[in-house]
Scaffold this active site. Structure first.
Site, PDB file in Angstrom:
ATOM      1  N   ASP A 153       0.776  -1.206   0.006  1.00 59.35           N
ATOM      2  CA  ASP A 153      -0.195  -0.044   0.032  1.00 59.35           C
ATOM      3  C   ASP A 153       0.891   1.330  -0.188  1.00 59.35           C
ATOM      4  O   ASP A 153       2.077   1.242   0.472  1.00 59.35           O
ATOM      5  CB  ASP A 153      -1.015   0.016   1.267  1.00 59.35           C
TER       6      ASP A 153
ATOM      7  N   ASP B 236      -7.361  -1.310  -4.417  1.00 64.37           N
ATOM      8  CA  ASP B 236      -7.992  -1.019  -3.356  1.00 64.37           C
ATOM      9  C   ASP B 236      -9.197   0.198  -3.828  1.00 64.37           C
ATOM     10  O   ASP B 236     -10.296  -0.064  -3.852  1.00 64.37           O
ATOM     11  CB  ASP B 236      -7.274  -0.092  -1.979  1.00 64.37           C
TER      12      ASP B 236
END
Length: 154
Positions: free
Chosen positions: A113, A129
């Protein structure tokens, strides 16, 4: 026409994997750099959970659930391709998000991420995401509107 929607998914998966490759190659784990002051930073982290780091360390669960969800998504996409462009795009985005993070889980054991919103307390996320959340929202809106139309006999 199915190929167009699968191509959309493939482009998003490629973009997601490129961003992840770039962040890993240019940042050390935990490093952060502001992109837009007080709005957006790039922060490199590993996430072993799902959204909001739920179910951390449950790699096998996420792999199994992703295989089932992607299989169901492709099946539904093929069966209902001409039902609604909104629904088809939503499913394509969902598939891209699921597969983008699936690749990380298989290859690395965690998801990379990097995007951090600085103006709110929100989990750090990635391109997959974003695609997943937007896709699920589109599917949900379609279902609500479709049910409303059925209820009102339109």
């Amino acid at each position: 026409m199915l190929a167009v929607y699968l191509l959309l998914s493939a482009v998003i998966i490629g973009l997601d994997q490129w961003f992840k490759f770039w962040i890993v190659g240019n940042f050390n784990l935990g490093d952060a750099q502001q992109v837009i002051p007080n709005v957006l930073s790039l922060t490199y982290i590993h996430n072993t959970g799902g959204a909001f780091s739920l179910l951390e360390g449950q790699r096998v669960f996420f792999i199994i659930i992703t295989v089932v969800a992607v299989g169901a998504g492709i099946y539904y996409l093929a069966k209902h391709l001409h039902e609604s462009k909104w629904l088809t795009i939503g499913i394509s985005l969902f598939l891209a998000g699921a597969v983008g993070n699936f690749i990380d889980r298989l290859r690395l054991g965690y998801v990379v991420d990097m995007f951090q919103l600085d103006f709110i307390n929100f989990p750090i996320f990635n391109v997959a995401d974003m695609a997943l959340v937007i896709g699920v929202a589109m599917i949900f809106i379609y279902i609500l509107l479709d049910e409303r139309e059925k209820k009102h006999g339109k």
